[in-house]
Design a protein around this motif. Structure first.
Motif, PDB file in Angstrom:
ATOM      1  N   LEU A   1      84.056 -54.925 -65.957  1.00  0.00           N
ATOM      2  CA  LEU A   1      82.847 -54.283 -66.462  1.00  0.00           C
ATOM      3  C   LEU A   1      81.953 -55.296 -67.178  1.00  0.00           C
ATOM      4  O   LEU A   1      80.744 -55.329 -66.946  1.00  0.00           O
ATOM      5  CB  LEU A   1      83.192 -53.119 -67.397  1.00  0.00           C
ATOM      6  N   MET A   2      82.534 -56.130 -68.011  1.00  0.00           N
ATOM      7  CA  MET A   2      81.750 -57.150 -68.706  1.00  0.00           C
ATOM      8  C   MET A   2      81.092 -58.085 -67.691  1.00  0.00           C
ATOM      9  O   MET A   2      79.930 -58.469 -67.848  1.00  0.00           O
ATOM     10  CB  MET A   2      82.614 -57.940 -69.681  1.00  0.00           C
ATOM     11  N   GLN A   3      81.828 -58.428 -66.650  1.00  0.00           N
ATOM     12  CA  GLN A   3      81.274 -59.306 -65.619  1.00  0.00           C
ATOM     13  C   GLN A   3      80.089 -58.627 -64.921  1.00  0.00           C
ATOM     14  O   GLN A   3      79.056 -59.264 -64.690  1.00  0.00           O
ATOM     15  CB  GLN A   3      82.348 -59.672 -64.596  1.00  0.00           C
ATOM     16  N   GLN A   4      80.190 -57.344 -64.635  1.00  0.00           N
ATOM     17  CA  GLN A   4      79.091 -56.622 -63.991  1.00  0.00           C
ATOM     18  C   GLN A   4      77.856 -56.585 -64.893  1.00  0.00           C
ATOM     19  O   GLN A   4      76.732 -56.779 -64.424  1.00  0.00           O
ATOM     20  CB  GLN A   4      79.534 -55.207 -63.628  1.00  0.00           C
ATOM     21  N   ILE A   5      78.077 -56.353 -66.177  1.00  0.00           N
ATOM     22  CA  ILE A   5      76.964 -56.342 -67.125  1.00  0.00           C
ATOM     23  C   ILE A   5      76.303 -57.715 -67.164  1.00  0.00           C
ATOM     24  O   ILE A   5      75.072 -57.833 -67.135  1.00  0.00           O
ATOM     25  CB  ILE A   5      77.445 -55.923 -68.526  1.00  0.00           C
ATOM     26  N   ARG A   6      77.101 -58.763 -67.209  1.00  0.00           N
ATOM     27  CA  ARG A   6      76.560 -60.129 -67.261  1.00  0.00           C
ATOM     28  C   ARG A   6      75.908 -60.528 -65.944  1.00  0.00           C
ATOM     29  O   ARG A   6      74.954 -61.310 -65.947  1.00  0.00           O
ATOM     30  CB  ARG A   6      77.645 -61.126 -67.666  1.00  0.00           C
ATOM     31  N   TYR A   7      76.391 -59.999 -64.818  1.00  0.00           N
ATOM     32  CA  TYR A   7      75.701 -60.222 -63.552  1.00  0.00           C
ATOM     33  C   TYR A   7      74.267 -59.701 -63.654  1.00  0.00           C
ATOM     34  O   TYR A   7      73.317 -60.371 -63.258  1.00  0.00           O
ATOM     35  CB  TYR A   7      76.396 -59.485 -62.393  1.00  0.00           C
ATOM     36  N   MET A   8      74.127 -58.481 -64.183  1.00  0.00           N
ATOM     37  CA  MET A   8      72.791 -57.898 -64.310  1.00  0.00           C
ATOM     38  C   MET A   8      71.938 -58.726 -65.264  1.00  0.00           C
ATOM     39  O   MET A   8      70.771 -59.006 -64.982  1.00  0.00           O
ATOM     40  CB  MET A   8      72.866 -56.438 -64.762  1.00  0.00           C
ATOM     41  N   ASP A   9      72.518 -59.133 -66.386  1.00  0.00           N
ATOM     42  CA  ASP A   9      71.798 -59.986 -67.329  1.00  0.00           C
ATOM     43  C   ASP A   9      71.326 -61.272 -66.652  1.00  0.00           C
ATOM     44  O   ASP A   9      70.198 -61.719 -66.855  1.00  0.00           O
ATOM     45  CB  ASP A   9      72.677 -60.362 -68.526  1.00  0.00           C
ATOM     46  N   LYS A  10      72.194 -61.860 -65.846  1.00  0.00           N
ATOM     47  CA  LYS A  10      71.883 -63.114 -65.168  1.00  0.00           C
ATOM     48  C   LYS A  10      70.741 -62.929 -64.167  1.00  0.00           C
ATOM     49  O   LYS A  10      69.826 -63.757 -64.094  1.00  0.00           O
ATOM     50  CB  LYS A  10      73.131 -63.664 -64.465  1.00  0.00           C
ATOM     51  N   LEU A  11      70.769 -61.841 -63.419  1.00  0.00           N
ATOM     52  CA  LEU A  11      69.698 -61.574 -62.462  1.00  0.00           C
ATOM     53  C   LEU A  11      68.358 -61.390 -63.166  1.00  0.00           C
ATOM     54  O   LEU A  11      67.338 -61.934 -62.732  1.00  0.00           O
ATOM     55  CB  LEU A  11      70.028 -60.336 -61.616  1.00  0.00           C
ATOM     56  N   VAL A  12      68.355 -60.640 -64.256  1.00  0.00           N
ATOM     57  CA  VAL A  12      67.119 -60.426 -65.021  1.00  0.00           C
ATOM     58  C   VAL A  12      66.642 -61.744 -65.615  1.00  0.00           C
ATOM     59  O   VAL A  12      65.444 -62.052 -65.598  1.00  0.00           O
ATOM     60  CB  VAL A  12      67.324 -59.340 -66.109  1.00  0.00           C
TER      61      VAL A  12
ATOM     62  N   PHE B   1      76.736 -48.117 -70.558  1.00  0.00           N
ATOM     63  CA  PHE B   1      76.937 -49.131 -69.527  1.00  0.00           C
ATOM     64  C   PHE B   1      78.204 -48.873 -68.712  1.00  0.00           C
ATOM     65  O   PHE B   1      78.221 -49.091 -67.505  1.00  0.00           O
ATOM     66  CB  PHE B   1      76.984 -50.541 -70.135  1.00  0.00           C
ATOM     67  N   GLU B   2      79.244 -48.411 -69.380  1.00  0.00           N
ATOM     68  CA  GLU B   2      80.490 -48.141 -68.670  1.00  0.00           C
ATOM     69  C   GLU B   2      80.263 -47.093 -67.584  1.00  0.00           C
ATOM     70  O   GLU B   2      80.644 -47.276 -66.425  1.00  0.00           O
ATOM     71  CB  GLU B   2      81.572 -47.691 -69.655  1.00  0.00           C
ATOM     72  N   THR B   3      79.617 -46.001 -67.943  1.00  0.00           N
ATOM     73  CA  THR B   3      79.321 -44.938 -66.988  1.00  0.00           C
ATOM     74  C   THR B   3      78.338 -45.422 -65.929  1.00  0.00           C
ATOM     75  O   THR B   3      78.491 -45.111 -64.740  1.00  0.00           O
ATOM     76  CB  THR B   3      78.746 -43.709 -67.728  1.00  0.00           C
ATOM     77  N   PHE B   4      77.337 -46.195 -66.342  1.00  0.00           N
ATOM     78  CA  PHE B   4      76.339 -46.712 -65.411  1.00  0.00           C
ATOM     79  C   PHE B   4      77.009 -47.476 -64.265  1.00  0.00           C
ATOM     80  O   PHE B   4      76.693 -47.255 -63.096  1.00  0.00           O
ATOM     81  CB  PHE B   4      75.358 -47.620 -66.158  1.00  0.00           C
ATOM     82  N   PHE B   5      77.945 -48.335 -64.597  1.00  0.00           N
ATOM     83  CA  PHE B   5      78.613 -49.113 -63.553  1.00  0.00           C
ATOM     84  C   PHE B   5      79.696 -48.319 -62.830  1.00  0.00           C
ATOM     85  O   PHE B   5      79.910 -48.515 -61.640  1.00  0.00           O
ATOM     86  CB  PHE B   5      79.142 -50.437 -64.110  1.00  0.00           C
ATOM     87  N   GLU B   6      80.367 -47.389 -63.520  1.00  0.00           N
ATOM     88  CA  GLU B   6      81.354 -46.534 -62.849  1.00  0.00           C
ATOM     89  C   GLU B   6      80.679 -45.681 -61.781  1.00  0.00           C
ATOM     90  O   GLU B   6      81.258 -45.429 -60.728  1.00  0.00           O
ATOM     91  CB  GLU B   6      82.044 -45.607 -63.852  1.00  0.00           C
ATOM     92  N   GLN B   7      79.469 -45.212 -62.069  1.00  0.00           N
ATOM     93  CA  GLN B   7      78.754 -44.328 -61.153  1.00  0.00           C
ATOM     94  C   GLN B   7      77.847 -45.083 -60.180  1.00  0.00           C
ATOM     95  O   GLN B   7      77.162 -44.448 -59.377  1.00  0.00           O
ATOM     96  CB  GLN B   7      77.925 -43.311 -61.949  1.00  0.00           C
ATOM     97  N   ALA B   8      77.847 -46.397 -60.251  1.00  0.00           N
ATOM     98  CA  ALA B   8      77.012 -47.182 -59.334  1.00  0.00           C
ATOM     99  C   ALA B   8      77.395 -46.830 -57.901  1.00  0.00           C
ATOM    100  O   ALA B   8      78.571 -46.876 -57.542  1.00  0.00           O
ATOM    101  CB  ALA B   8      77.197 -48.668 -59.593  1.00  0.00           C
TER     102      ALA B   8
END
Length: 115
Positions: free
Chosen positions: A90-101, A57-64
């Protein structure tokens, strides 16, 4: 300080869970991809590469390619936390994705999800 486990988890291991979650509610993989594309700037090819390479996840969002500036409009509670109050970026970005899903699975209209 130790990184939260989610940071080092493979995005590829969670992605199918997102799809399963929404498909149980009558939504589609294409809609999951659409919200991911909207949030991160990935496209079909680059998302596929991230999944194939099993990036964490860290790399996924770094490379977004381009985090959507409207992501800050995502509000609400996910996993017991208000996404707008999460301090770790990073945690906020992950939770943003969780929230959208989650909103997708709950049947919210796409134009409302994509703020």
């Amino acid at each position: 300080m130790k990184k939260p486990r989610i940071f080092t988890m493979s995005f590829a291991s969670v992605y199918p869970l997102y799809i399963t979650k929404v498909e149980k509610k009558g939504r589609t993989k294409a809609e999951v991809d659409e919200v991911i594309f909207w949030l991160t700037g990935y496209d079909e090819v680059t998302l596929g590469q991230a999944v194939d390479q099993k990036v964490d996840f860290e790399t996924f969002f770094e490379q977004a390619p381009a985090m959507n500036p409207n992501a800050a409009l995502i509000k609400g509670v996910i996993c017991g936390y208000r996404v707008e109050d999460i301090e770790d970026k990073l945690m906020q970005q992950i939770r943003y994705m969780d929230k959208l899903v989650d909103e997708l699975a709950k049947g919210k209209k796409m134009d409302k999800i994509l703020r």
